[in-house]
Scaffold this motif. Structure first.
Motif, mmCIF file in Angstrom:
data_model
loop_
_atom_site.group_PDB
_atom_site.id
_atom_site.type_symbol
_atom_site.label_atom_id
_atom_site.label_comp_id
_atom_site.label_asym_id
_atom_site.label_seq_id
_atom_site.Cartn_x
_atom_site.Cartn_y
_atom_site.Cartn_z
ATOM 1 N N TYR A 130 -69.343 -17.724 -36.605
ATOM 2 C CA TYR A 130 -68.884 -16.367 -36.899
ATOM 3 C C TYR A 130 -68.161 -16.350 -38.235
ATOM 4 N N PRO A 140 -66.397 -9.784 -40.588
ATOM 5 C CA PRO A 140 -67.418 -8.780 -40.918
ATOM 6 C C PRO A 140 -66.890 -7.348 -40.879
ATOM 7 N N ALA A 146 -72.436 -7.149 -39.331
ATOM 8 C CA ALA A 146 -72.878 -7.960 -38.201
ATOM 9 C C ALA A 146 -74.035 -7.235 -37.535
ATOM 10 N N TYR A 187 -74.176 -12.584 -39.570
ATOM 11 C CA TYR A 187 -72.937 -12.047 -40.104
ATOM 12 C C TYR A 187 -72.997 -12.187 -41.621
ATOM 13 N N SER A 189 -70.742 -11.673 -45.000
ATOM 14 C CA SER A 189 -69.354 -11.471 -45.400
ATOM 15 C C SER A 189 -69.096 -12.152 -46.731
ATOM 16 N N THR A 229 -74.172 -18.528 -41.077
ATOM 17 C CA THR A 229 -73.728 -17.388 -40.271
ATOM 18 C C THR A 229 -74.889 -16.550 -39.745
ATOM 19 N N THR A 694 -66.603 -6.496 -31.653
ATOM 20 C CA THR A 694 -67.709 -7.079 -32.417
ATOM 21 C C THR A 694 -68.517 -7.970 -31.490
#
Length: 700
Positions: A130, A140, A146, A187, A189, A229, A694
């Motif tokens: 994550y 995220p 996500a 994910y 980010s 991720t 999430t």
């Protein structure tokens, strides 16, 4: 809140002692020994399984610990390191975890891994984790994303191209094979402000002008992590594209095993003619799927123009086809046409443009004698009920006469290669449960070392008398189709239900992967459905370090030339993904057989192989007679000569061991094998945390 490393609050000195290093060893002049083996810690999920599968296929040794097993080994200092001949030894050159920290809070096992990685400079791959500050990324929910990445085009960053993913051209497309099935979850980010984080693969964050990391390197606390991720399995194209880079990152490009991308295509029945599918009878007159006397055969045979097209296509693609030929096809054509056979004449003129394989003289069925009075056929029997087999003499003549015909035509043959008609002689279920016992004898009589087999029946190599099989992938481009509409009609009949006029094979075998919910349009179904599907299947084999050849038939190079859209799809798709230094490897059959045979020997011997790195020297000890496979940085030498062959920016290959240690000298540019010293220990990697609201996806 600051967290201590574990409940015993170990100091750096205590950690080093716990791992087994003598006092001061972290700064000693003597470099430690790093064994060339990977530790894979699995939670049973698809991502760690995918990395383990990549190591398996490449022949890279690893030890797997499954966290879901109650009796698994405990990960502690003793498991990770010890001392050999007074020298500290790291037992694993890299660690793969299911996430950045799959253990409970305050885990002594995670503490042992942290100390091990810090002390020896061991990299860690977070197979799927994550996005969170503990992994060097923002959550995220803080401007990231996500969700699904189906159909998204990710990109290798400049740092990735200059680093472990330099064998790619840049694009990393995520599959979207079904509009109704979610195939990827990720994910996206950005790195935390101030974090030492380098994205290697990223994608656009929806609704923003920013790009989010999918694969990146996070350096902290004297450790290096490859943070992944997105979830994946071993078959998905996005993983296949990145698998090499993940392994090269974790090993610094120094490891046992090797991986290349192979593609070979065999064209069967050259010089012969293939019977045509009858769209009204739903069978092939003249072949065993039609009752005797049903319909009139309408053969498909190449023309001289098709040969010209094939040679021009090869030249434009830098690719060579392997032609499996039946000499009787030309002899019979000449007999029926006043001695003329323009097709054979043209092929003989262009013979040096192709590779040639003996496919037997008449393409006769060489197993049991077939009783075709019933559909499906059955093996004929003797009066006592025993199977009636095609004789040793008949099989030997089919091989030897075809060889003599090819030699008289000047075909550049490798006489130890053979593909029998329909792979006959070997067992064919359900009718023929054993090999024809006369086959092995005839193969010995004719000095056949390599025998083509059907991968859909027997995916593993095996011995048939003196011969070793080479499994071949059948392409779903049918032998009895020269036109696209015929291919689609037959495809519809095979893969639709009985209520739709189909064969019902999918009703009887629900696991069949090519079943249709409704028939394809015969005018558009080939280009719009079959070609993309077959292209994706074949390209998947190419990207999986799988050297097995594919096979089609001469009919597919005739009339509508329906094979070329698939072949072009594979090669065009590949060229769009890989850099020039990572070409498709196009081997002939015996070389493929040798590669598969070496791999089998290597895998069988792997538990008896010792390999380690000390400084800039790699030592490998393998049992006598086992060839060693390894991948090393460019500039690596063996006995003063360059090691291996160049591929994907590295050197790799096979080297005979002769039972004595091999010493590979790495170039000065190779990444160091250990950290300069133990880094200061700060916070441990915390538990995986998912913010409320999430969704953490279940493993696919």
């Amino acid at each position: 809140m600051k967290r201590i490393l574990c409940t015993t609050a170990l100091t750096v000195g205590a950690l080093i002692a716990a791992i087994g290093l003598p006092a001061g060893a972290a700064h000693a002049d003597t470099a430690p020994r790093i064994d060339l083996r990977v530790l894979v810690v699995s939670d049973g999920g698809p991502s760690t399984d995918a990395i383990a599968a990549e190591l398996d296929v490449a022949g890279t040794p690893y030890t797997e610990i499954d966290l879901t097993e109650a009796d698994r080994p405990v990960i502690d200092a003793e498991l990770l390191a010890d001392t050999v001949d007074g020298r500290p030894r790291a037992k694993y050159q890299a660690v793969v975890l299911p996430s950045d920290n799959p253990f409970a809070a305050g885990s002594a096992e995670m503490a042992a891994l942290v100390a091990y990685e810090q002390t020896y400079g061991i990299p860690q791959v977070d197979a799927y984790t994550y996005a969170r500050p503990e992994a060097g990324l923002n959550y995220p929910v803080e401007g990231g994303y996500a969700g699904s990445l189906d159909g998204v085009r990710a990109e290798v960053t400049d740092a990735g191209l200059a680093g472990p993913f330099g064998y790619l051209d840049g694009a990393v497309p995520f599959e979207d094979n079904s509009p109704t099935v979610g195939e990827s979850y990720a994910y996206l980010s950005t790195p935390v402000a101030g974090a030492d984080f380098t994205p290697y693969v990223d994608a656009a964050i929806p609704g923003t002008s920013q790009r989010g990391s999918l694969v990146g390197e996070y350096r902290h606390d004297g450790r290096r992590e490859l943070v992944v991720t997105f979830v994946y399995n071993q078959y998905q194209q996005q993983f296949r594209l990145l698998a090499r880079g993940i392994v090269e990152w974790m090993t610094g490009g120094v490891h046992l095993g090797a991986s290349r991308n192979y593609f070979a295509v065999h064209v069967d029945d050259v010089f012969a003619a293939d019977d045509r599918w009858n769209t009204e009878l739903n069978c092939t007159p003249g072949d065993v799927d039609c009752p005797d006397g049903a319909g009139t055969p309408d053969p498909i045979r190449m023309t001289p123009g098709d040969v010209t097209y094939a040679t021009d296509w090869q030249d434009s693609r830098g690719f060579t086809l392997d032609l499996a030929y039946n000499g009787a096809g030309s002899v019979e054509h000449r007999a029926d046409n006043g001695g003329a056979d323009p097709l054979a004449d043209r092929f003989v003129d262009e013979r040096a443009e192709f590779r040639w394989i003996n496919h037997t003289y008449t393409h006769a069925f060489l197993g049991c004698e077939q009783d075709t009075t019933v559909v499906p056929w059955r093996c004929a029997t003797e009066a006592d009920g025993s199977t009636r087999w095609v004789s040793r003499t008949t099989i030997g003549d089919e091989i030897a006469i075809n060889r003599a015909w090819g030699e008289s035509a000047g075909l550049p043959l490798e006489n130890d290669e053979l593909v029998t008609g329909e792979h006959s002689g070997m067992k064919v279920l359900p009718q023929q449960t054993d090999d024809n016992p006369n086959l092995a004898l005839a193969l010995e009589d004719t000095d056949i070392a390599w025998l083509g087999s059907d991968n859909s029946r027997e995916p593993q190599q095996r011995q048939v008398g003196p011969s070793t099989t080479v499994p071949r992938y059948p392409m779903n481009v049918f032998y009895n189709a020269g036109r696209a509409a015929e291919q689609v009609d037959e495809y519809n009949w095979i893969y639709t239900g009985r209520a739709q006029g189909g064969s019902g094979i999918c009703e009887d075998n629900p696991a069949t992967s090519t079943c249709l919910t409704e028939p394809l349009d015969t005018a558009t179904g080939y280009a719009d459905y079959i070609v993309p599907l077959e292209t994706n299947t074949a390209l998947g084999h190419v990207l999986a370090n799988d050297p097995k050849p594919h096979f089609i038939h001469q009919s597919n190079l005739a009339e509508d030339r329906i094979a070329y859209p698939v072949l072009n799809g594979v090669l065009d798709g590949y060229d769009a993904l890989y850099a020039d230094d990572t070409p498709v490897v196009n081997l002939r059959m015996k070389d493929i057989g040798t590669e598969l045979q070496r791999r089998a020997s290597w895998q069988a011997a792997l538990d008896g192989v010792t390999a380690y790195r000390i400084g800039d020297a790699v030592t490998v000890e393998a049992p006598d007679g086992v060839a060693v496979t390894a991948t090393m940085p460019t500039g690596t030498t063996l006995a003063g000569a360059a090691f291996g062959e160049a591929y994907a920016g590295e050197r790799s290959g096979w080297t005979p061991s002769a039972g004595i240690p091999l010493t590979l000298d790495l170039p000065s540019s190779a990444p160091p094998s250990t950290a300069a010293g133990a880094a200061a220990v700060t916070d441990p990697a915390p538990d995986t945390y998912v913010p409320q609201g999430t969704r953490e996806p279940a493993a696919d």
